[in-house]
Design an enzyme around this catalytic site. Structure first.
Site, PDB file in Angstrom:
ATOM      1  N   HIS A   1      62.022  66.724  96.552  1.00  0.00           N
ATOM      2  CA  HIS A   1      61.687  67.427  95.302  1.00  0.00           C
ATOM      3  C   HIS A   1      62.393  66.726  94.143  1.00  0.00           C
ATOM      4  O   HIS A   1      63.531  66.271  94.287  1.00  0.00           O
ATOM      5  CB  HIS A   1      62.134  68.895  95.402  1.00  0.00           C
ATOM      6  CG  HIS A   1      61.595  69.735  94.294  1.00  0.00           C
ATOM      7  ND1 HIS A   1      62.134  69.716  93.031  1.00  0.00           N
ATOM      8  CD2 HIS A   1      60.550  70.583  94.250  1.00  0.00           C
ATOM      9  CE1 HIS A   1      61.439  70.550  92.258  1.00  0.00           C
ATOM     10  NE2 HIS A   1      60.469  71.082  92.975  1.00  0.00           N
TER      11      HIS A   1
ATOM     12  N   GLU B   1      54.242  66.171  91.915  1.00  0.00           N
ATOM     13  CA  GLU B   1      54.907  67.060  90.956  1.00  0.00           C
ATOM     14  C   GLU B   1      55.408  66.242  89.765  1.00  0.00           C
ATOM     15  O   GLU B   1      56.551  65.758  89.776  1.00  0.00           O
ATOM     16  CB  GLU B   1      56.086  67.777  91.627  1.00  0.00           C
ATOM     17  CG  GLU B   1      55.657  68.780  92.671  1.00  0.00           C
ATOM     18  CD  GLU B   1      56.627  69.954  92.739  1.00  0.00           C
ATOM     19  OE1 GLU B   1      56.156  71.101  92.676  1.00  0.00           O
ATOM     20  OE2 GLU B   1      57.834  69.732  92.825  1.00  0.00           O
TER      21      GLU B   1
ATOM     22  N   GLY C   1      58.514  73.378  85.989  1.00  0.00           N
ATOM     23  CA  GLY C   1      59.323  74.383  85.304  1.00  0.00           C
ATOM     24  C   GLY C   1      59.168  74.401  83.794  1.00  0.00           C
ATOM     25  O   GLY C   1      59.981  75.013  83.099  1.00  0.00           O
TER      26      GLY C   1
HETATM   27  P1  PGA Z   1      57.197  75.437  88.683  1.00  0.00           P
HETATM   28  O1  PGA Z   1      57.976  74.720  89.886  1.00  0.00           O
HETATM   29  O2  PGA Z   1      56.004  76.119  89.270  1.00  0.00           O
HETATM   30  O3  PGA Z   1      58.198  76.412  88.107  1.00  0.00           O
HETATM   31  O4  PGA Z   1      56.815  74.372  87.722  1.00  0.00           O
HETATM   32  C1  PGA Z   1      57.286  73.997  90.861  1.00  0.00           C
HETATM   33  C2  PGA Z   1      58.253  73.299  91.766  1.00  0.00           C
HETATM   34  O5  PGA Z   1      59.255  72.763  91.273  1.00  0.00           O
HETATM   35  O6  PGA Z   1      58.072  73.255  92.998  1.00  0.00           O
END
Ligand code: PGA
Length: 223
Positions: free
Chosen positions: A99, A146, A152
């Site tokens: 991640h 991602e 976030g």
């Molecule tokens: P988010 O996080 O939905 O708050 O953007 C996703 C993640 O980091 O797995």
């Protein structure tokens, strides 16, 4: 099959987890367990490590799987504080690796590779998170795109960005392509279009059980 992965990060304790489960199960469409049994969706919750086992018990009757957010790069042994593949192997079915938040805290690609091998030896299904194609692990059944700008922030990537990123990944036909970054009930319909994305990793909007149930219900209406 459309995958829904909920990453709670370091949020919640035992009391709030119990409350989350009660509210979620009341609000989610009761057909969701059937949809999982029929292979139309899969639903995996990734709580903080101390909550893995209690959450597994709380959802035991509902076909929901439980995954870990990380795994030690070290084997079982004299490594105080480490959570090994061996100790996760009969609790977690999946594990998140690489991640962006962990890469920022020091997980190099070599470490992610080692953790991947540990997950495989523990028969735990790895989800390898990437921000660029060079981070792909070719044997991984799940590749999770991602983009840093979307995690976030409330600013999800556009479908055209996701589509062009996917085409630069050259995944094998058996690899699932997952998107994560500000996925919400407002944009989930978009991510289910055209079979570009095989599932979503949801952070912020998995924390509130009513919001997450709404998201799952929308997936069910298409799946
Ligand atoms: P988010 O996080 O939905 O708050 O953007 C996703 C993640 O980091 O797995």
């Amino acid at each position: 099959m459309f995958s829904i992965f909920a990453n709670w990060k370091s949020h919640k304790n035992l009391v709030s987890t119990r409350a989350w489960v009660n509210t979620f199960l009341d609000a989610v469409d009761i057909t969701f367990s059937q949809a999982i049994l029929e292979g139309r969706i899969e639903l995996v919750l990734f709580p903080p490590a101390p909550l893995l086992y209690p959450l597994k018990l709380l959802v035991a009757d509902h076909e929901i799987a439980i995954g870990a957010q990380d795994i030690s790069s070290l084997p079982e042994g004299k490594y105080t504080g480490q959570v090994s593949a061996e100790s996760l192997s009969d609790i977690a079915t999946h594990v998140i690796l690489g991640h962006v938040e962990e890469r920022q805290l020091g997980d190099t690609q070599d470490i992610v590779q080692t953790k991947f091998a540990r997950a495989q030896s523990g028969r735990i299904i790895p989800l390898v998170c990437i921000t660029s194609p060079d981070q792909i692990i070719t044997e991984s059944p799940y590749i999770v795109y991602e983009p840093t700008s979307a995690v976030g922030t409330g600013n999800a990537a556009s479908m055209s960005d996701i589509t062009s990123f996917k085409s630069s990944c050259h995944l094998s036909p058996s690899q699932k392509f997952i998107y994560g970054g500000s996925v919400s009930p407002d944009n989930i319909d978009e991510f289910m279009k055209d079979d570009i994305v095989d599932g979503v990793l949801v952070g912020t909007d998995s924390l509130e059980p009513l919001v997450f149930a709404q998201l799952v219900n929308q997936v069910l209406s298409h799946a």
